[in-house]
Design a protein around this motif. Structure first.
Motif: not given
Lengths: 121, 769
Positions: B214, B219, B245-247
């Motif tokens: 994070s 995210m 997870i999309q960051v």
């Protein structure tokens, strides 16, 4: 409450550096000089995280990590390995023994604290 | 404690490690193949490297690194530690020691030396055997020269992260996160993270990893809990969740992987740049709530982040994973509880056994400030005096001889003596460090003069007072240089004489009747008596017609101004002769003698007191005063007869002893205790040997006895008194002065009492009161 760190290292220099760095960062620090002493101390101090060297007399870091992981109470405690070797083989052995992560020497206070924070809540 | 203090500790530790290194290498050289010896050697270099790295001592680190690599080859049996290999290692140890001193005191180590050895070490690590003879440049002179102008040292300054098994160590830092990165290039990464059971077993936490992630960027997170089995089928330590997870970040893929550095091998991790359409996925970007990591105490806080459901779910799942592990541990603990009492008892017993073991092992030490020890020694000195005074007053006052008091006193006396001995033993240290230093000197000098010499040491653990050890190094160094340079012949001459071309110098230490005896012997040619005698005659040290015994000739080398080498070499010359060695040994209250066997070598024998804090003295009376004369200075005592006394000049007198004349010195006159010379026939003459080798007969009125006295510095408590070395307190409580024999003899030669002499200086060092 202060987090408790157990450090295991046979070098007086490194022990002192660990002590100063950890105390400054607000950790409570317990120290042992080799793997054998580390396992003895472990029982009483109940650490939140362990930082250990690899090359030590009597019982080296690998043996120490295995010892900790065999102990029901401490098998899930994060263990960071202090290592000068960047060679993958040593790190791999440490991982197989159950190390959580590592800190590559030369000793750098910021790196140490970062690594500890990465593995402790 | 600050960094400077730690650095101080580091250098102290380096000294210890270097000693360890050298003794280990020497053991290997003697054929020791114990893996623990190799390990200890490796650890020593490793520790030095570790500490040096922390202080940024790059020269030290790069040399230690190469040295360590080569030692590792020995450790893993890839390199056989032959004599030739060890020769290189020993020289490397010397360079390492020099690099340590250079780092501590400034200065530098000759770069060519370092570079040459680095090459040799690297060659060894590659499995190339040295050609022997220790000739560094001989095998490959060309490449060595070619490399010379290159400013970069042969080894990489820092342990370069080599990657053999696909693993790439990544230095991680959060310092730069979100800082100077250009803001324009935000990309979206899709991370799929599926921990395996091992990840948790090794103490990693999915929640912590997600927290770290994070910090890389904004995210959104999705937890897949499909794998979670029914509760009764669940392995409490299993890993059932995975995350997508999309960051959104300006950082690179590498930065994201760095987060999973520790976990990489125990999870399935996939990081890829998300499709441009990814942003339109029905996922809510959320700030990752870290409060759950605070051990449940801040549950309430969890709500005020406005956390979207997906995030809460993901976090809860992570928490579950954490808790599951905790539960398992707790369960295990409960089971264990019953057997805990028994276990505790067993542990206690084990602890006791450990304590006993610890006591047995010789390695257990504590560090104590020298001042504290000296204070203790001083106090014990007072105690000894006090006890003696008490005894005396009991004897004087109590004539009935009450047996209980006498018995108590006797016990007290015994105890005080024991305490005194034990306290003295605290200051005692093994001679090992000094002996170890000598092995380096032998190597260096032998290299310089092209001889092959082995140093054999014995009794390195013999203990003697620290002050004695400190002061032993210099004379010993000089003698060792002499032995290697002059004592041992060249290999050719040795072979011609039917000897092993490799010479041997032997250094031994042992305790003998309350003193330490150090012997230095070589198997060289021995003293060339013809040459020595001729030299002494040429230098007017002895008359040309002297008739000397072999022993007397041998001892000529101790005379001031004597040097046997035809030309002063820069090794043992240096303007210092054996007379200086003898003087420094005498200043320590010691004696030195030589015995030589032509063709078979010479042996120097030094006998030294175990401590400088006490002294064996002869208590004498001079003009009503009580004086103590150090026993080491006294050759013999005699009662002069009137016929043996001869007048000489205005008021000089000589005494004839066995057909030779010896100046008679009235101690009372020299010290101004009296103005008229005493009648020698009524007194006692102490034949002493003084600085420069001359003999004098010191006249005193009477001898009271011989005893061990505690040395008290006069300078520290009063002021310097010419002719007096120090003071002591006798059993009856009276202060007695300790005579400075050299100063008194010098004064008798018409010089005034000098302000200082070697002996005095040493005593004030030793005495602490």
């Amino acid at each position: 409450m202060k987090k408790k760190v157990l450090t295991v290292d046979d070098s007086r220099t490194i022990r002192n550096m660990l002590l100063v760095t950890l105390n400054n960062a607000g950790f409570e620090t317990i120290q042992a000089e080799d793997g054998v002493e580390g396992l003895e101390v472990l029982e009483e101090c109940n650490p939140d995280v362990i930082v250990t060297d690899i090359n030590m007399p009597r019982l080296d870091g690998f043996g120490f990590i295995e010892g900790v992981r065999r102990n029901e109470r401490y098998r899930a405690v994060p263990i960071l390995v202090l290592t000068t070797e960047s060679d993958a083989e040593k790190k791999n052995r440490a991982r197989q023994a159950g190390a959580t992560g590592w800190i590559v020497k030369p000793f750098d206070p910021a790196k140490l604290i970062d690594a500890i924070e990465r593995v402790t809540a | 404690m600050d960094m400077n203090e730690i650095k101080e500790i580091f250098f102290q530790e380096c000294e210890e490690q270097l000693a360890e290194l050298e003794s280990g290498l020497l053991k290997l050289n003697d054929g020791d193949r114990d893996p623990e010896t190799v390990n200890a050697v490796f650890r020593a270099v490793h520790s030095i490297k570790g500490g040096a790295g922390a202080f940024g001592l790059d020269d030290l680190v790069s040399f230690a690194h190469v040295f360590e690599t080569t030692l590792d080859c020995v450790r893993s049996n890839k390199l056989e530690p032959t004599q030739d290999v060890l020769k290189v290692m020993l020289r490397s140890a010397d360079v390492l020691a020099d690099l340590v001193s250079a780092s501590r005191d400034g200065g530098s180590v000759e770069e060519s030396r370092t570079r040459g050895l680095l090459k040799e070490l690297e060659a060894l690590a590659r499995g190339e055997m040295p050609t022997g003879g220790g000739a560094a440049e001989a095998p490959k002179p060309a490449p060595a020269k070619a490399a010379a102008p290159a400013p970069v040292p042969a080894a990489a300054p820092a342990p370069a992260p080599t990657d053999e098994s696909g693993f790439q160590p990544i230095p991680f830092t959060f310092d730069g996160f979100g800082a100077d990165e250009p803001a324009e290039d935000l990309s979206v990464f899709e991370v799929s993270f599926k921990p395996r059971r091992d990840l948790y077993a090794k103490g990693n936490e999915a929640a912590l990893l997600l927290r770290d992630l994070s910090r890389v960027g904004e995210m959104s997170i999705n937890c897949d809990m499909d794998q979670l089995p029914a509760f009764d089928k669940m392995d409490p330590e299993g890993a059932y969740f995975s995350w997508t997870i999309q960051v959104k970040t300006a950082k690179s893929e590498q930065d994201i992987r760095t987060v999973f550095e520790f976990a990489e091998w125990d999870c399935d991790l996939d990081v890829k740049v998300a499709d441009s359409s990814a942003e339109e996925l029905p996922m809510v970007p959320v700030p990752f709530d870290l409060s759950i990591l605070d051990d449940g105490t801040s549950d309430a806080d969890g709500d005020d982040g406005g956390a979207a459901e997906a995030a809460a779910q993901a976090v809860a799942a992570a928490e579950t994973a954490t808790n599951v592990t905790k539960m398992a541990a707790a369960a295990a603990r409960v089971e264990k509880k019953e057997s805990q009492a028994a276990a505790a008892a067993a542990a206690a017993a084990a602890n006791a056994a450990n304590a006993a073991n610890a006591a047995n092992s010789a390695g257990q030490t504590i560090r104590v400030d020298l001042d504290r020890v000296d204070r203790l020694i001083n106090l014990v000195g007072e105690l000894v005096i006090n006890q003696a005074m008490l005894s005396q007053s009991v004897i004087e006052n109590d004539t009935t001889g009450t047996s209980s008091i006498n018995m108590g006193l006797e016990e007290l006396q015994q105890l005080t003596r024991e305490i005194q001995d034990s306290v003295m033993a605290i200051r005692a240290q093994p001679v090992k460090p000094v002996f170890q230093r000598m092995s380096r000197i032998v190597r260096e000098v032998a290299d310089m003069v092209g001889k092959s010499i082995r140093l054999v040491t014995e009794g390195e653990n013999t203990e003697v007072d620290k002050t004695v050890i400190d002061k032993l190094a210099e004379p010993l160094t000089h003698m060792i240089r002499n032995a290697v340079d002059h004592g041992i012949e060249s290999p050719e001459r040795r072979e011609a004489a039917g000897k092993n071309p490799e010479g041997t110098v032997k250094l031994t230490a042992k305790h003998r009747s309350g003193r330490i005896v150090i012997e230095l012997s070589d198997d060289g040619a021995g003293i060339n008596r013809e040459k020595v005698k001729q030299k002494a005659i040429d230098k007017d040290l002895i008359p040309a017609d002297s008739n000397l015994t072999d022993e007397e000739i041998d001892n000529l080398i101790f005379m001031p101004g004597f040097s046997t080498a035809d030309k002063i070499s820069d090794i043992s010359g240096r303007g210092v002769g054996m007379d200086v060695v003898k003087r420094s040994i005498q200043a320590l209250g010691g004696r030195i003698s030589i015995s030589s066997r032509p063709g078979n070598g010479s042996t120097f024998t030094m006998s030294l007191p175990l401590t400088l804090a006490v002294l064996d003295g002869m208590v004498v009376t001079v003009a009503g005063q009580t004086l103590v004369v150090p026993l080491t200075a006294i050759v013999e005592t005699l009662q002069p007869e009137a016929s043996a006394i001869h007048s000489f000049g205005a008021n000089q007198r000589l005494i004839s002893i066995r057909n030779s004349f010896c100046p008679l010195v009235d101690v009372g006159r020299i010290l101004n205790f009296r103005s008229i010379q005493a009648n020698p026939v009524e007194g006692v003459a102490l034949l002493v040997e003084s600085e420069g080798g001359g003999q004098r007969a010191l006249m005193v009125d009477a001898i009271q006895g011989q005893r061990q006295v505690v040395i008290k510095s006069l300078e520290a408590n009063y002021t310097h008194v010419p002719g007096i070395a120090a003071a002591t307190i006798l059993g009856d409580g009276r202060v007695a002065l300790i005579l400075d024999v050299d100063a008194v003899v010098a004064a008798s030669r018409g010089q005034s009492l000098r302000q200082d002499s070697g002996m005095k200086a040493d005593m004030s060092l030793a005495a602490t009161g």
